[in-house]
Design an enzyme around this catalytic site. Structure first.
Site, PDB file in Angstrom:
ATOM      1  N   HIS A 205       0.548  -1.240   0.155  1.00 32.94           N
ATOM      2  CA  HIS A 205      -0.072   0.049   0.012  1.00 32.94           C
ATOM      3  C   HIS A 205       0.904   1.126  -0.144  1.00 32.94           C
ATOM      4  O   HIS A 205       0.442   2.284   0.060  1.00 32.94           O
ATOM      5  CB  HIS A 205      -0.842   0.021   1.245  1.00 32.94           C
TER       6      HIS A 205
HETATM    7  C1  UD1 Z   1      -2.163   5.446   5.694  1.00 33.98           C
HETATM    8  C2  UD1 Z   1      -0.797   5.901   6.467  1.00 33.98           C
HETATM    9  C3  UD1 Z   1       0.216   4.748   6.205  1.00 33.98           C
HETATM   10  C4  UD1 Z   1      -0.230   3.699   6.949  1.00 33.98           C
HETATM   11  C5  UD1 Z   1      -1.421   3.175   6.435  1.00 33.98           C
HETATM   12  C6  UD1 Z   1      -1.774   2.118   7.039  1.00 33.98           C
HETATM   13  C7  UD1 Z   1      -0.410   8.646   6.040  1.00 33.98           C
HETATM   14  C8  UD1 Z   1       0.134   9.336   5.229  1.00 33.98           C
HETATM   15  N1  UD1 Z   1      -0.407   7.255   5.728  1.00 33.98           N
HETATM   16  O1  UD1 Z   1      -1.875   5.180   4.386  1.00 33.98           O
HETATM   17  O2  UD1 Z   1       1.239   5.583   6.948  1.00 33.98           O
HETATM   18  O3  UD1 Z   1       0.715   2.493   6.759  1.00 33.98           O
HETATM   19  O4  UD1 Z   1      -2.271   4.009   6.369  1.00 33.98           O
HETATM   20  O5  UD1 Z   1      -2.845   1.314   6.151  1.00 33.98           O
HETATM   21  O6  UD1 Z   1      -1.002   8.837   7.210  1.00 33.98           O
HETATM   22  N2  UD1 Z   1      -9.345   4.169   1.688  1.00 33.98           N
HETATM   23  C9  UD1 Z   1     -10.464   3.731   1.907  1.00 33.98           C
HETATM   24  N3  UD1 Z   1     -11.008   3.462   3.130  1.00 33.98           N
HETATM   25  C10 UD1 Z   1     -10.350   3.726   3.885  1.00 33.98           C
HETATM   26  C11 UD1 Z   1      -9.237   4.436   4.031  1.00 33.98           C
HETATM   27  C12 UD1 Z   1      -8.731   4.856   2.943  1.00 33.98           C
HETATM   28  O7  UD1 Z   1     -11.207   3.460   0.783  1.00 33.98           O
HETATM   29  O8  UD1 Z   1     -10.910   3.156   5.300  1.00 33.98           O
HETATM   30  C13 UD1 Z   1      -8.574   4.504   0.653  1.00 33.98           C
HETATM   31  C14 UD1 Z   1      -8.925   5.882   0.031  1.00 33.98           C
HETATM   32  O9  UD1 Z   1      -9.005   5.937  -1.481  1.00 33.98           O
HETATM   33  C15 UD1 Z   1      -7.834   6.866   0.230  1.00 33.98           C
HETATM   34  C16 UD1 Z   1      -6.757   5.853  -0.022  1.00 33.98           C
HETATM   35  O10 UD1 Z   1      -7.328   4.533   0.615  1.00 33.98           O
HETATM   36  O11 UD1 Z   1      -7.637   7.769  -0.688  1.00 33.98           O
HETATM   37  C17 UD1 Z   1      -5.498   6.228   1.049  1.00 33.98           C
HETATM   38  O12 UD1 Z   1      -5.785   6.422   2.461  1.00 33.98           O
HETATM   39  P1  UD1 Z   1      -5.181   7.123   3.449  1.00 33.98           P
HETATM   40  O13 UD1 Z   1      -5.445   7.117   4.702  1.00 33.98           O
HETATM   41  O14 UD1 Z   1      -4.832   8.605   2.766  1.00 33.98           O
HETATM   42  O15 UD1 Z   1      -3.547   6.542   3.084  1.00 33.98           O
HETATM   43  P2  UD1 Z   1      -3.061   5.079   3.489  1.00 33.98           P
HETATM   44  O16 UD1 Z   1      -2.399   4.586   2.064  1.00 33.98           O
HETATM   45  O17 UD1 Z   1      -4.139   4.067   3.854  1.00 33.98           O
HETATM   46  N1  UDP Z   2      -3.765  -6.170   8.980  1.00 35.76           N
HETATM   47  C1  UDP Z   2      -4.813  -6.946   9.060  1.00 35.76           C
HETATM   48  N2  UDP Z   2      -5.544  -7.028   7.947  1.00 35.76           N
HETATM   49  C2  UDP Z   2      -5.056  -7.209   6.733  1.00 35.76           C
HETATM   50  C3  UDP Z   2      -3.929  -6.466   6.410  1.00 35.76           C
HETATM   51  C4  UDP Z   2      -3.128  -6.267   7.681  1.00 35.76           C
HETATM   52  O1  UDP Z   2      -5.559  -7.038  10.246  1.00 35.76           O
HETATM   53  O2  UDP Z   2      -5.929  -7.464   5.851  1.00 35.76           O
HETATM   54  C5  UDP Z   2      -2.954  -5.947  10.052  1.00 35.76           C
HETATM   55  C6  UDP Z   2      -1.670  -6.460  10.393  1.00 35.76           C
HETATM   56  O3  UDP Z   2      -1.859  -7.445  11.038  1.00 35.76           O
HETATM   57  C7  UDP Z   2      -0.815  -5.249  11.024  1.00 35.76           C
HETATM   58  C8  UDP Z   2      -1.492  -4.234  10.481  1.00 35.76           C
HETATM   59  O4  UDP Z   2      -2.668  -4.577   9.913  1.00 35.76           O
HETATM   60  O5  UDP Z   2      -1.120  -5.344  12.622  1.00 35.76           O
HETATM   61  C9  UDP Z   2      -0.704  -3.558   9.460  1.00 35.76           C
HETATM   62  O6  UDP Z   2      -1.142  -2.390   8.897  1.00 35.76           O
HETATM   63  P1  UDP Z   2      -0.710  -1.920   7.378  1.00 35.76           P
HETATM   64  O7  UDP Z   2       0.013  -2.641   6.700  1.00 35.76           O
HETATM   65  O8  UDP Z   2      -2.063  -1.102   6.802  1.00 35.76           O
HETATM   66  O9  UDP Z   2      -0.111  -0.358   7.986  1.00 35.76           O
HETATM   67  P2  UDP Z   2       1.617  -0.460   8.454  1.00 35.76           P
HETATM   68  O10 UDP Z   2       1.835  -1.163   9.596  1.00 35.76           O
HETATM   69  O11 UDP Z   2       2.306  -0.366   6.867  1.00 35.76           O
HETATM   70  O12 UDP Z   2       1.481   1.235   8.920  1.00 35.76           O
END
Ligand code: UD1
Ligand code: UDP
Length: 371
Positions: A205
């Site tokens: 992601h």
């Molecule tokens: C965010 C964090 C990242 C973290 C990740 C965990 C920042 C800059 N990024 O990235 O550090 O590793 O969360 O997963 O804070 N979206 C949905 N539903 C949701 C959330 C997001 O559809 O509940 C989609 C939307 O299209 C959105 C995109 O995902 O624009 C990105 O979401 P965003 O929270 O901006 O960043 P992440 O990639 O989730």
């Molecule tokens: N995770 C989950 N379901 C999924 C993918 C990840 O529960 O389908 C959990 C995973 O076990 C870990 C956390 O989400 O604890 C990691 O989140 P993510 O990779 O979104 O974020 P990051 O750690 O890179 O910030």
């Protein structure tokens, strides 16, 4: 004493859960602010339910947006709540926009900030999370470092050593607290028709991997080569960001990729535990793979978790298929039973240590008022 607990995304909910539970257990006054940076059921409420967390006291409902917009909205919504609640300490976890905004809102009101997972550095400033980490650390009064490396990094940046506490990572608390329940309740392997030790698990992601079409295609080419060589099913619980980019770029995926929506924590633990290999660009998954004894191939050029590489649990390959195949070759040629490395991420009692530190150093204002 009153603690404000801030969460916003999937990993923050998972890694803050042990702290919330410990506050509850000790009868410490606390409240939860959820920015709602993550809001889809499978990225948000499923974790409150599975981890048996109380509903947030405040939900800011900020949702998705450009970085400054999202960060700014959280900041604006957070301020009146903190003014009203007057916590002694605000706790944030990790490196998301929610973390930066939460720390900044508290800091502007002269409320102490405790940063859980302080001192991580990828040294890659193109990563939005790196800016969030650095700024949050430098606004914090309590820096809860994972290990000695992070302590040294923070001290080198000029942060007073008295503020740095090496405690481990609450990822270990959450994982150890949910391993057994996940083993007894999850039916995910049967549901997906995969066999333990006979599939690869993928997650991706990071903006650098999925927001640029050429990079996303390069990643898919890597999976192609891996599948061509090993013919393994590749299970991919797809992050909504990646899902939306695949759609935007009109990219079709091959059928050997078993694409599923993001799944709950209990199911995901089982998928990780039983995968032959994990390929990921996630921070938390690098840690969990290491804790679970499953080899990890990290789809990044750098990591802020070098400890998992140092102990032999993780290899950085970026999007380079040759490097990924070399790592997979090495691990698949070994007996899985031989995968044992030391654990650099904590003893499963990290939240307790964090609360011991805070409660010992923050005066109990409630009691003082009563006296
Ligand atoms: C965010 C964090 C990242 C973290 C990740 C965990 C920042 C800059 N990024 O990235 O550090 O590793 O969360 O997963 O804070 N979206 C949905 N539903 C949701 C959330 C997001 O559809 O509940 C989609 C939307 O299209 C959105 C995109 O995902 O624009 C990105 O979401 P965003 O929270 O901006 O960043 P992440 O990639 O989730
Ligand atoms: N995770 C989950 N379901 C999924 C993918 C990840 O529960 O389908 C959990 C995973 O076990 C870990 C956390 O989400 O604890 C990691 O989140 P993510 O990779 O979104 O974020 P990051 O750690 O890179 O910030």
């Amino acid at each position: 004493m009153k603690i404000g607990i801030i969460v916003g995304t999937r990993p923050e909910i998972i890694k803050m859960a042990p702290v919330i539970r410990e506050c509850k257990k000790r009868g410490i006054a606390y409240f939860i602010i959820h920015s709602n940076q993550h809001y889809s059921q499978e990225m948000d409420s499923i974790f409150f339910k599975e981890l048996e967390l109380p509903a947030p006291d405040y939900n800011l409902g900020v949702g998705s947006g450009l970085h400054s917009n999202q960060t700014g909205n959280i900041l604006i919504e957070m301020e009146p709540i903190l003014l009203q609640e007057k916590p002694d300490v605000v706790l944030v976890q990790g490196d998301t926009n929610t973390v930066l905004a939460g720390a900044l809102a508290a800091s502007k009101l002269d409320i102490k900030v405790g940063h859980i997972e302080a001192g991580l550095r990828s040294y890659d400033r193109t990563m939005p999370e790196e800016t969030n980490r650095i700024l949050t650390d430098h606004m914090s009064e309590y820096l809860f470092a994972v290990g000695p490396n992070q302590h040294a990094i923070l001290a080198k940046e000029g942060i007073d050593s008295d503020k740095i506490f090496t405690v481990g990572n609450t990822v270990s608390d959450s994982l150890f607290q949910h391993l057994d329940i996940s083993a007894s309740t999850s039916t995910i392997l049967a549901d997906l028709d995969v066999t333990s030790g006979e599939f690869f698990l993928v997650t991706a992601h990071r903006a650098s991997n999925v927001d640029i079409p050429a990079n996303l295609l390069e990643l898919l080419a890597l999976f192609d080569k891996l599948h061509a060589k090993y013919s393994q099913t590749i299970v991919w619980p797809i992050h909504p960001r990646t899902q939306s980019k695949l759609k935007e770029f009109s990219i079709e995926l091959p059928s050997y990729l078993k694409l599923i929506p993001p799944i709950g924590y209990l199911d995901f633990i089982q998928l990780q535990k039983h995968a032959q290999l994990i390929l990921t660009d996630s921070g938390g998954i690098q840690e969990e793979a290491c804790l679970l004894g499953v080899p990890c191939i990290t789809l990044r050029e750098n990591t802020e978790r070098p400890e998992s590489i140092e102990v032999g649990a993780n290899v950085l390959v970026g999007r380079d298929a040759v490097k990924a195949l070399a790592a997979a070759d090495k691990w698949l040629a070994s007996d899985a039973a031989s995968f044992s490395w030391s654990n650099p991420f904590g003893d499963g009692h990290v939240a307790e240590t964090i609360l011991d530190i805070i409660t010992n150093s923050v005066p109990n204002t409630l009691e003082e008022e009563i006296i």
